[in-house]
Design a protein around this motif. Structure first.
Motif, PDB file in Angstrom:
ATOM      1  N   ASP A   1      19.840  86.017 -29.269  1.00  0.00           N
ATOM      2  CA  ASP A   1      20.132  84.990 -28.282  1.00  0.00           C
ATOM      3  C   ASP A   1      18.863  84.242 -27.868  1.00  0.00           C
ATOM      4  O   ASP A   1      18.869  83.038 -27.647  1.00  0.00           O
ATOM      5  CB  ASP A   1      20.798  85.641 -27.062  1.00  0.00           C
ATOM      6  CG  ASP A   1      21.351  84.603 -26.117  1.00  0.00           C
ATOM      7  OD1 ASP A   1      22.156  83.778 -26.590  1.00  0.00           O
ATOM      8  OD2 ASP A   1      20.939  84.593 -24.940  1.00  0.00           O
ATOM      9  N   ALA A   2      17.750  84.990 -27.789  1.00  0.00           N
ATOM     10  CA  ALA A   2      16.494  84.374 -27.372  1.00  0.00           C
ATOM     11  C   ALA A   2      15.914  83.494 -28.480  1.00  0.00           C
ATOM     12  O   ALA A   2      15.004  82.704 -28.226  1.00  0.00           O
ATOM     13  CB  ALA A   2      15.486  85.460 -26.983  1.00  0.00           C
TER      14      ALA A   2
ATOM     15  N   ARG B   1      11.932  85.053 -23.978  1.00  0.00           N
ATOM     16  CA  ARG B   1      12.631  83.755 -24.030  1.00  0.00           C
ATOM     17  C   ARG B   1      11.638  82.605 -23.864  1.00  0.00           C
ATOM     18  O   ARG B   1      11.689  81.613 -24.583  1.00  0.00           O
ATOM     19  CB  ARG B   1      13.679  83.673 -22.902  1.00  0.00           C
ATOM     20  CG  ARG B   1      14.943  84.445 -23.200  1.00  0.00           C
ATOM     21  CD  ARG B   1      16.001  84.151 -22.135  1.00  0.00           C
ATOM     22  NE  ARG B   1      17.058  85.141 -22.166  1.00  0.00           N
ATOM     23  CZ  ARG B   1      18.068  85.111 -23.035  1.00  0.00           C
ATOM     24  NH1 ARG B   1      18.156  84.145 -23.928  1.00  0.00           N
ATOM     25  NH2 ARG B   1      18.988  86.048 -23.015  1.00  0.00           N
TER      26      ARG B   1
ATOM     27  N   ASP C   1      11.975  90.632 -21.096  1.00  0.00           N
ATOM     28  CA  ASP C   1      12.985  89.790 -21.737  1.00  0.00           C
ATOM     29  C   ASP C   1      12.780  88.309 -21.411  1.00  0.00           C
ATOM     30  O   ASP C   1      12.883  87.443 -22.283  1.00  0.00           O
ATOM     31  CB  ASP C   1      14.395  90.231 -21.320  1.00  0.00           C
ATOM     32  CG  ASP C   1      14.747  91.583 -21.943  1.00  0.00           C
ATOM     33  OD1 ASP C   1      13.884  92.157 -22.648  1.00  0.00           O
ATOM     34  OD2 ASP C   1      15.876  92.063 -21.717  1.00  0.00           O
ATOM     35  N   SER C   2      12.479  88.035 -20.143  1.00  0.00           N
ATOM     36  CA  SER C   2      12.343  86.615 -19.793  1.00  0.00           C
ATOM     37  C   SER C   2      11.083  86.018 -20.424  1.00  0.00           C
ATOM     38  O   SER C   2      11.064  84.853 -20.825  1.00  0.00           O
ATOM     39  CB  SER C   2      12.327  86.437 -18.270  1.00  0.00           C
ATOM     40  OG  SER C   2      11.241  87.143 -17.726  1.00  0.00           O
TER      41      SER C   2
END
Ligand code: SF4
Lengths: 438, 310
Positions: free
Chosen positions: B87-88, B49, B45-46
């Protein structure tokens, strides 16, 4: 978020009012008649276009009409597989073809491609559309999507487990069809273009040449790590100067992707209790003997279960019968677990079925206790043969006296399709079959 | 002004994202380990982003490949995951299974949907059908011919994406075929994995010059083509037709190789965009690729000029 019911409840008995449909393959008109006479509630066939069996002797519209007429007498239905992935050039004829199917009295098409589904819904709304296994549907959201699109039935991907099917049934009110018997693609349906690459034949338009059952050698690239090989064989050169490490030895079986055939006969209660609405048998290319036998045993098993679910037991003769018509290794596919090394075929395949379809009963005369038989394979006096018919009718006898059509005594039945009169030990009926061990 | 043509590349890590943007990629396709399939690497996930942030700085769109065939289990986390992607700032999601389409429409309608039915994306009617369901792009099947692609494009109501370079998948099974074979032989896989880095391949008796990579991962067994598509010489045909996005599949290739491929295609696209009338293919573009091409893998036109029967 929508409510997700995930408990595997399929072990608990449910109240069911209706039997699942037994859906059989019919490669031609004759097979259609046998499948239905031996107990199929519906058959699926291929027409001249849009099907995935381009080399089966597919039905003309005329034959479809005859098949539908025949099926009607039994209260059975006829479906047509139109399950290719459509190419641009296929688009134009779709509507006309579907109209002709509708006019021929076909109940449903089995389609994978929205290009066909949409036309069917618009042009022939009375023709049901069932979503083909070629869409590889394995989850309830996807099933719900197709339900919302107006489809009454989804044929699940062959990878669905009983647990997954239960969850789908719990979340979506729709008919679910699943393969329960027969040979299977070892790939995810439609996700195989081996034939396209090897032979320029499009497997998703019926050109598959079973490349998954070919023999392959498995290697490891040896260019970086020659020294790591733990195999006895020397690295061999594929091309000059380039090494590869074989992951097999001389006496090993070759690598192959071929899988054993699916057989769920021993698990009928699980299939019924999980709520599968249509039990599908694979095999439009299979023989009459095979189709009649397989349909016959599943018909008996389903009926026996519904007669008395609590005391249902598998009869060993059903399994015996299956093995008389086919001699391929069987397994339970993905229903209980992901297949492992015991579910694939590495040894040489396809030994012939141990029994031949010897003849077909055309007439029975009670007064003389003789039957008119149409010869389908050689048999002669003194040999042991078996008669069998729908609902498990069965007896063995020795071939006694036989006569040809002119009443001349016969030693042996030598000629294909010859009409032969013979003495039978028990009453038989039209459509009963004779088989003989060879 | 001629139309904008995107150059899409699959990327397996943040380093690759940076290198490929430097080389000229305008779209990055990345995937995670659950919903993505046959991606060069999987993004946490990071990392997602960060990839989006890197992309935004350079006007490069980051897209998620979610073309796996979904099971009930995978559905459970899907809504949260889609919300996260929104959101990303992910630009688009590539889907094959309708459950992904449904989830994106419900939870993040602002994310674009690209339909990639793999072997299924074979005609314009179906592509337009998915267009009406919400897709704005179709990734054409790799088994289509040039003529079919051109005809597809003519009738499309949505954007077209065509793979112009790299290997393709020939076979995907949920079965563990290599592991099963090794156990059958009585030589279970010791310590080693059977994934794409192991360098396993199949050879078929009648085609001994061809090496078909095979590997196993949590999604099953995959067999890949023995050749690499390279359409560079005839790219102008696709440019003329107005294909919106050209995809380079960097799967199972070194970063240096992919970088060279991107540069070559970038040069061609830029030359064409600058002046379509004067565009001429230049051998030196292809030489950049040839220099780094695995000698055991042929560069071919794939199915572009093959007649298929059935
Ligand atoms: S080669 Fe095998 S897996 Fe592939 S389509 Fe044919 S039967 Fe199915």
């Amino acid at each position: 978020m929508e409510e997700v019911l995930s408990k595997p409840i399929y072990r608990g008995k449910r109240v069911r009012l209706e039997k699942p449909e037994l859906l059989a393959p019919a490669g031609n008109l004759e097979k259609l008649k046998f499948a239905i006479h031996y107990g199929a509630d519906a058959v699926y066939i291929g027409g001249q276009k849009y099907g995935l069996r381009s080399n089966a002797d597919n039905f003309t519209f005329e034959e479809m009409r005859e098949g539908v007429e025949f099926a009607k007498k039994y209260g059975a239905k006829v479906f047509v597989a139109t399950n290719i992935y459509v190419h641009n050039e296929d688009i134009d004829g779709i509507e006309q073809y579907l109209r002709s199917l509708n006019d021929a009295g076909i109940s449903a098409i089995i389609a994978a491609d929205p290009a066909i589904i949409e036309v069917a819904q618009r042009a022939v709304p009375l023709l049901e559309v069932h979503l083909s296994t070629q869409q590889s549907t394995l989850n309830w959201q996807a099933v719900k999507f197709w339900k919302d699109e107006g489809l009454p039935r989804v044929v699940l991907g062959r990878e669905a487990s009983l647990e997954e099917i239960a969850e789908i049934k719990n979340n979506v009110e729709i008919e679910i069809e699943a393969f329960i018997h027969g040979a299977m693609c070892s790939s995810i349906s439609g996700r195989c273009v081996l034939s396209n690459h090897f032979t320029d034949r499009d497997s998703n338009r019926g050109g598959c040449c079973q490349s998954c059952r070919w023999k392959y050698d498995l290697f490891e690239d040896g260019r970086d790590r020659e020294e790591e090989s733990d195999m006895a064989m020397q690295p061999a050169a594929l091309k000059p100067g380039i090494t590869q490490l074989p992951l097999f030895e001389e006496e090993d079986h070759a690598f192959t992707m071929g899988s054993k055939d699916l057989c769920m006969l021993e698990h009928i209660p699980d299939l019924i209790e999980v709520g599968i609405d249509s039990f599908k048998i694979e095999g439009r290319m299979k023989s009459i003997h095979y189709v009649a036998t397989v349909v016959n045993v599943y018909r008996q098993a389903i009926d026996a279960y519904f007669e008395d679910p609590d005391h249902y037991v598998l009869k060993p003769e059903w399994l015996d019968d299956l093995h008389k018509a086919a001699n391929r290794p069987l397994n339970t596919g993905f229903f209980y677990d992901i297949p492992d090394h015991e579910d694939h075929i590495y040894e040489p395949e396809e030994k012939a079925a141990p029994y031949d379809f010897a003849g077909l009963v055309l007439e029975y005369d009670e007064a003389t206790q003789t039957a008119v038989i149409q010869q389908r394979n050689f048999f002669k006096q003194g040999q042991e043969i078996e008669f069998f018919g729908p609902k498990g009718a069965f007896f063995k006898q020795t071939v006694h006296e036989m006569w040809d059509e002119e009443g001349q005594p016969l030693e042996a039945a030598r000629h294909p399709l010859q009409r032969i009169r013979m003495k039978v030990d028990q009453p038989v009926a039209y459509f009963d079959m004779l088989r003989r061990k060879h | 002004m001629t139309k904008q043509h995107e150059l899409m590349v699959t990327a397996g890590s943040l380093q690759e994202c940076a290198a490929y943007m430097d080389a000229g990629a305008s779209e990055l396709l990345i995937g995670d380990a659950c919903y993505g399939i046959r991606m060069p690497g999987y993004f946490s996930d990071s990392d997602i982003r960060e990839a989006v942030r890197l992309g935004q700085a350079r006007n490069v769109k980051v897209m998620m490949s979610m073309t796996n065939i979904m099971t009930n289990d995978m559905l459970r986390l899907l809504p949260d995951y889609i919300l996260f992607l929104k959101d990303a700032g992910v630009h688009a999601v590539e889907y094959s299974d309708p459950s992904v389409l449904a989830a994106v429409k419900t939870y993040a309608p602002e994310i674009r949907l690209h339909w990639n039915g793999e072997m299924m994306s074979t005609n314009y009617a179906t592509a337009n059908y998915w267009g009406r369901k919400g897709a704005s792009r179709v990734a054409a099947a790799k088994e289509l011919s040039m003529d079919e692609i051109l005809e597809l494009k003519q009738h499309l109501e949505i954007e077209a994406q065509v793979q112009v370079h790299g290997m393709t998948n020939m076979y995907h099974s949920k079965r563990r075929l290599v592991e099963s074979y090794m156990i059958h032989q009585g030589r279970p896989v010791k310590n080693g994995s059977l994934d794409k880095d192991r360098g396993l391949f199949l050879v078929e008796a009648d085609r001994v010059q061809e090496k078909y990579p095979i590997f196993e991962d949590e999604h099953g067994t995959h067999i890949m083509s023995s050749d690499d598509i390279c359409i560079l010489e005839d790219l102008h045909l696709l440019l003329q037709a107005g294909i919106e996005s050209f995809k380079i599949d960097g799967f199972m290739k070194p970063v240096s190789y992919n970088t060279a491929v991107i540069k070559a295609y970038r040069s061609a696209i830029d030359a064409y965009t600058a002046d379509p009338g004067k565009y001429k293919f230049r051998e030196e573009w292809l030489d950049m690729i040839r220099e780094l091409q695995d000698p055991e893998r042929e560069l071919t036109f794939g199915f572009f000029y093959k007649e298929q029967v059935y």
